[in-house]
Each structure stands twice: as C-alpha cells, then as structure tokens.
Design an enzyme around this catalytic site. Structure first.
Site, PDB file in Angstrom:
ATOM      1  CG  HIS A 310      83.380  74.406  78.876  1.00 15.80           C
ATOM      2  ND1 HIS A 310      83.264  74.143  78.327  1.00 15.80           N
ATOM      3  CD2 HIS A 310      83.510  75.346  80.236  1.00 15.80           C
ATOM      4  CE1 HIS A 310      83.792  76.223  78.545  1.00 15.80           C
ATOM      5  NE2 HIS A 310      83.953  76.449  79.702  1.00 15.80           N
ATOM      6  CG  ASP A 368      83.307  77.603  88.102  1.00 19.77           C
ATOM      7  OD1 ASP A 368      84.461  79.134  88.246  1.00 19.77           O
ATOM      8  OD2 ASP A 368      83.096  77.920  87.321  1.00 19.77           O
TER       9      ASP A 368
HETATM   10  N1  CMC Z   1      75.543  67.711  85.400  1.00 20.99           N
HETATM   11  C1  CMC Z   1      74.929  66.373  84.874  1.00 20.99           C
HETATM   12  N2  CMC Z   1      74.535  66.266  83.992  1.00 20.99           N
HETATM   13  C2  CMC Z   1      75.227  67.419  82.658  1.00 20.99           C
HETATM   14  C3  CMC Z   1      75.842  67.976  83.751  1.00 20.99           C
HETATM   15  C4  CMC Z   1      76.182  68.666  85.299  1.00 20.99           C
HETATM   16  N3  CMC Z   1      77.014  69.605  85.452  1.00 20.99           N
HETATM   17  N4  CMC Z   1      75.905  69.306  82.564  1.00 20.99           N
HETATM   18  C5  CMC Z   1      75.802  68.465  81.207  1.00 20.99           C
HETATM   19  N5  CMC Z   1      75.153  67.600  81.714  1.00 20.99           N
HETATM   20  C6  CMC Z   1      74.142  66.688  81.181  1.00 20.99           C
HETATM   21  C7  CMC Z   1      72.385  67.539  80.202  1.00 20.99           C
HETATM   22  O1  CMC Z   1      72.008  67.173  81.209  1.00 20.99           O
HETATM   23  C8  CMC Z   1      72.545  67.126  79.282  1.00 20.99           C
HETATM   24  O2  CMC Z   1      72.277  65.469  78.566  1.00 20.99           O
HETATM   25  P1  CMC Z   1      71.508  64.728  77.730  1.00 20.99           P
HETATM   26  O3  CMC Z   1      72.159  64.971  76.658  1.00 20.99           O
HETATM   27  O4  CMC Z   1      70.576  63.626  78.064  1.00 20.99           O
HETATM   28  O5  CMC Z   1      70.418  66.258  77.926  1.00 20.99           O
HETATM   29  C9  CMC Z   1      73.912  66.703  78.190  1.00 20.99           C
HETATM   30  O6  CMC Z   1      75.055  66.165  79.456  1.00 20.99           O
HETATM   31  C10 CMC Z   1      74.701  68.034  77.821  1.00 20.99           C
HETATM   32  O7  CMC Z   1      74.332  69.584  78.576  1.00 20.99           O
HETATM   33  P2  CMC Z   1      73.574  70.725  77.390  1.00 20.99           P
HETATM   34  O8  CMC Z   1      73.308  71.171  78.679  1.00 20.99           O
HETATM   35  O9  CMC Z   1      73.240  70.637  76.268  1.00 20.99           O
HETATM   36  O10 CMC Z   1      75.474  71.115  77.306  1.00 20.99           O
HETATM   37  P3  CMC Z   1      75.288  73.166  77.839  1.00 20.99           P
HETATM   38  O11 CMC Z   1      76.943  73.084  76.157  1.00 20.99           O
HETATM   39  O12 CMC Z   1      73.851  73.701  77.149  1.00 20.99           O
HETATM   40  O13 CMC Z   1      75.839  73.829  79.096  1.00 20.99           O
HETATM   41  C11 CMC Z   1      76.991  74.097  80.825  1.00 20.99           C
HETATM   42  C12 CMC Z   1      77.271  73.784  79.962  1.00 20.99           C
HETATM   43  C13 CMC Z   1      78.395  73.933  81.884  1.00 20.99           C
HETATM   44  C14 CMC Z   1      75.759  75.175  81.361  1.00 20.99           C
HETATM   45  C15 CMC Z   1      76.378  72.583  82.228  1.00 20.99           C
HETATM   46  O14 CMC Z   1      77.637  71.591  81.625  1.00 20.99           O
HETATM   47  C16 CMC Z   1      76.379  72.735  83.169  1.00 20.99           C
HETATM   48  O15 CMC Z   1      75.293  73.053  83.513  1.00 20.99           O
HETATM   49  N6  CMC Z   1      77.165  72.304  84.599  1.00 20.99           N
HETATM   50  C17 CMC Z   1      76.795  72.825  86.189  1.00 20.99           C
HETATM   51  C18 CMC Z   1      77.513  74.339  85.898  1.00 20.99           C
HETATM   52  C19 CMC Z   1      79.057  74.769  85.567  1.00 20.99           C
HETATM   53  O16 CMC Z   1      80.221  73.409  86.106  1.00 20.99           O
HETATM   54  N7  CMC Z   1      79.609  75.682  85.040  1.00 20.99           N
HETATM   55  C20 CMC Z   1      80.738  76.965  85.128  1.00 20.99           C
HETATM   56  C21 CMC Z   1      81.585  76.207  83.659  1.00 20.99           C
HETATM   57  S1  CMC Z   1      82.726  76.529  83.477  1.00 20.99           S
HETATM   58  C22 CMC Z   1      82.995  78.272  83.658  1.00 20.99           C
HETATM   59  C23 CMC Z   1      82.311  78.800  83.688  1.00 20.99           C
HETATM   60  O17 CMC Z   1      81.394  79.103  81.965  1.00 20.99           O
HETATM   61  O18 CMC Z   1      81.945  80.569  83.859  1.00 20.99           O
END
Ligand code: CMC
Length: 433
Positions: A310, A368
């Site tokens: 998140h 989720d």
């Molecule tokens: N699985 C594997 N690696 C992950 C995941 C994941 N679900 N989420 C983040 N990472 C890693 C990412 O690859 C990065 O690694 P590195 O630093 O080595 O490059 C690090 O963690 C930080 O990730 P980010 O993409 O910079 O984080 P963000 O804040 O931009 O993204 C997120 C947040 C929710 C989009 C992301 O965690 C994600 O895609 N999660 C899966 C989708 C999900 O479950 N979304 C629902 C969110 S809660 C409900 C809502 O908001 O609607």
C-alpha cells in the site's frame, strides 16, 4: 498558530537567495510546507509524480497513520466502527462530521431510502449494454448518465442540490450495482425494498428472483455491511483525488462520481480485489505458493502479489485485520472454513510476512486480500467485486467532493509539469521531411 506564536517556516536556498516558506500544521499527522508562492518567488515548480510527498488539500474527514496502521473516520477508529456501527450511520458521520442522534439517524435513513428507485427510463439504458459487459463498465456509464435523469440536483452552487444529489447516489448505487449483476446473468431486475436495511436490500436485489421468496441470511447482511463500512472512505487515494479534480472544474456531481468509478477500476486500486481472488485461485494449492512468491520478487517479472502492499500503510492495513476476521466468521458459519482459497490466502500471508523481501519493503496484506474471499463465499462473481467497492466508496467520494466545493480556498486543480520534449522548432513541409 496561537496568537503571539512564531510562524514555523522552512528556508530554501535558491541561487544564493534565502526563500522562507510557511509550514502548516494539522490536528494530527505530518506538517506540510506551503509552497503556493514558490513559483512566484523562485520561478520553479516542485516535482512529485504520484504525489508521494504532496498534500493536495486540507481535509477533516479521514485520517490515516500508515506507520501505525491506523484509520480514523472523523476521529473514530475503523475497527470500532466496523464492530459497533453500521454503514448508514458511518455515511452520516462521513457526510456531516459527527455521529447522529437516534432521531437524526432515523431521519437520514428515511431520506436515503426514499431515493432507492431508479428512473424507469434508466432500464432502457441498461439494456443498451452487451450482456457480457463488465459490471464496472455498466456502473460507470449509468452513474454518469444520472445527470441526464436528475437535472434538478446538478447545480453545485445550491446546497440543496448538492444534498439531494448526494442522497440520490448513496441510495441508488446499490440498485445500479445489483442491476448490473442481474443484467449480466440474464435475470429480471429486482426492485429495491424500502422495508429492508441498506445491506439486506442490496443482497435481496442481487439474489432474489420474482419467482420465489428470498430471505437474506443475517450473517451475510452483517458481512456485507462491514465490507461497505471498511471501504467507505480512505482520504486522498487515486479515485478520491480524481473526484476532487473533476469537481474542481465545477462539473456536476454525477459526472464527478463516474470519474471516481473509472479510476477505481484499475488493478492497482479497487480492481485489486478481483485480481487477488483470481491470483489465489490460480495458485490453487498451498504447495505452489513458493513459486508465486519467487515470481513476485523477480524484478524481471511484472507479477505482483495482489492484495499486498500500500502506498500509505507500511504496517498491517487495519481494514485487512477486520476483513480477515469477517472471512473466518462467514466461511465458518457457512461450514466451508476449509475453503481452498482461504487456505491458500492464509498460508500465502504467513509465508510473505516471514520473507525478507516483504519485510524490508513493509508489504502487508491490504483490504483487498480477504474481501474477495467473503464476496465469493456469498455467491458474487469476481467481476462484481470492484463494483461493490465503488458502491461502498461512493459516500467517501461525495463527502470529499462536498468538502472541496464548500472550501473557500477551492481552486480548479491544475498541476504543472517538467517538460522534457522538443523545444520550439519550425514546421517542415511534408515533401521536405
Ligand atoms: N508484490 C511484490 N512487490 C511489491 C508489491 C507487491 N504487491 N507491492 C510493492 N512491491 C515492491 C515494488 O516492486 C517496490 O520494490 P523495489 O523497491 O525493489 O522497486 C517496492 O515494493 C515499493 O513499491 P511501489 O510500487 O513503489 O509502491 P507504491 O506505493 O507505488 O504502490 C501499490 C502501492 C498498492 C500500487 C502496490 O503495492 C501494488 O501494486 N500492490 C498490488 C495491488 C494492490 O493490492 N492494490 C490495492 C491497494 S489497497 C486498495 C486500494 O487502494 O484500492
């Protein structure tokens, strides 16, 4: 700032010149640097794609402390509301700022309930869609179309119009979502029943048919109501910011909420619940979990563990805790606690939480992760999951939209950019290119 107190500032050194920027404090949470005059003072913008360090507005509605894993609606912790309150009371709280008295709640429930029906002409609108349309496509289209049916509540400068549009959307979203579902399975639309509470009425419209009596199980009502409550608002997330941005141009409220629905659909946001259940089913059995953990950690593989991570929570998502309890309760009461998807989810959570990759990046299950399992057990197809999220979040979008419209400092949202394209060049006639 108290009388006589010194204004907190930060100093920026630009080309040897000191620029003082005011610091603003909220009631809780980090201070913010007020950069509104930065461009005028320095000729520079700030750069923050994804808004990772930018407060786009001030708000009194929802507070999140991502490090503590805390979520408060108008100051009340989400777990207390999920335990003791119910969705329409939470709607009142989000919209008006305080918990209602018994009389206020009764009045609010009556006002919402009066608006549950859809204009009969909207039926034809539904019938224009293909039967296999995704429910989110239908919900997005129908919500946007409401402005064509309810002209008498589109004047955003009139508080009464704003109030009626708000009540209409909170009341009609269950009918719209249920009908999107009915249409997709070829069953007749079931009209709302105002003798039923909000969650029961929604379930009734989804699962009843005209040919037999359908009694909604109170366990399902409670689980449904909790799902609505847990999703009701989440401060300035992507879809809420979309609603605010759309609203800042003074677009009508139905158009703004349709914009929110469209944004919610993506798998990085509300679409994650659907993607998560599909992933859990694809994993299928506990022995395949390590393979998927490895895929999630592999930087050459775009796969991510859906329902994990998140932007704000760097600790357990407090909504996921309640959702997990609810999943146990619903599946236990249905006698399907050995449901393979739940087993995979629990084991996946355990393994991921012990893995250094997830620990270092503070990746925890989000809301989720468990919601899909509950909805699946209740009989909803995965394609309905995000539509149910949209229904639940409508009140949050509306509360945030109203707050923005009523904010005297409100301005049209208009971010700037760092331009990295071609500078000015002269047009070349086609035969000379
Ligand atoms: N699985 C594997 N690696 C992950 C995941 C994941 N679900 N989420 C983040 N990472 C890693 C990412 O690859 C990065 O690694 P590195 O630093 O080595 O490059 C690090 O963690 C930080 O990730 P980010 O993409 O910079 O984080 P963000 O804040 O931009 O993204 C997120 C947040 C929710 C989009 C992301 O965690 C994600 O895609 N999660 C899966 C989708 C999900 O479950 N979304 C629902 C969110 S809660 C409900 C809502 O908001 O609607």
């Amino acid at each position: 700032m108290a009388d006589g107190a010194t204004q907190k500032t930060v100093t920026l050194l630009v080309d040897g010149k000191e620029i003082s920027l005011p610091v603003m404090s909220g009631s809780v949470g980090p201070d913010v640097i007020d950069i509104r005059k930065l461009y005028a003072q320095t000729g520079m913008f700030t750069y923050d794609p994804g808004f990772t360090s930018t407060a786009s507005c001030s708000s009194t509605i929802t507070y999140i402390d991502g490090d503590k894993g805390e979520l408060l609606y108008r100051g009340y912790p989400i777990d207390q509301l999920a335990e003791k309150s119910h969705y329409l009371e939470v709607c009142y709280l989000l919209l008006y700022g305080d918990l209602p008295t018994a009389a206020q709640l009764e009045d609010f429930e009556n006002r919402v309930t009066r608006h549950t029906m859809l204009h009969e002409q909207i039926l034809n609108f539904f019938r224009g869609f293909r039967r296999d349309a995704h429910p989110m496509a239908v919900v997005c289209g129908v919500v946007g179309a409401l402005s064509a049916f309810y002209h008498d509540s589109t004047d955003i400068t009139d508080p009464w119009h704003r109030e009626v549009a708000s009540l209409r959307m909170i009341a009609k979203l269950p009918t719209i979502c249920a009908w999107a579902y009915k249409y997709s399975i070829g069953q007749p639309f079931v009209y709302p029943r105002n003798d039923l509470d909000y969650a029961t009425n929604f379930l009734h419209m989804c699962f009843a048919t005209p040919c037999e009596n359908y009694i909604v199980d109170p366990i399902f009502t409670r689980a449904m109501d909790r799902i609505f409550t847990l999703h009701a608002d989440h401060e300035q997330n992507a879809s809420t910011s979309t609603v605010r941005l759309a609203g800042s141009s003074e677009a009508n409220p139905f158009a703004c909420i349709a914009a929110g629905v469209a944004c919610l659909w993506g798998p990085a946001h509300g679409g994650a619940n659907e993607a998560c259940l599909r992933m859990l089913r694809e994993i299928g059995t506990v022995d395949r979990i390590p393979e998927y953990i490895d895929k999630a950690k592999d930087k050459n593989d775009p796969f991510r563990l859906m329902g994990f991570g998140h932007r704000v929570y760097k600790n357990f998502d407090p909504r996921a805790k309640v959702m997990k309890e609810s999943a146990d309760e619903v599946l236990g009461l249905l006698g399907v606690e050995n449901n393979p998807t739940l087993q995979v989810a629990k084991e996946l959570e355990k393994i991921a939480l012990e893995d250094p990759y997830f620990i270092e990046r503070k990746l925890y299950p989000n809301v989720d992760f468990y919601s899909g399992i509950i909805l699946d057990a209740m009989g909803f197809p995965t394609s309905m999951f995000t539509a149910i999220f949209a229904l639940s979040r409508t009140v949050g979008w509306i509360a945030q939209w109203k707050e923005m419209i009523e904010d005297p400092e409100g301005k049209i949202g208009r971010p700037r950019q760092l331009f990295v394209g071609a500078p000015q060049r002269d047009y070349i006639d086609v035969e000379k290119r």
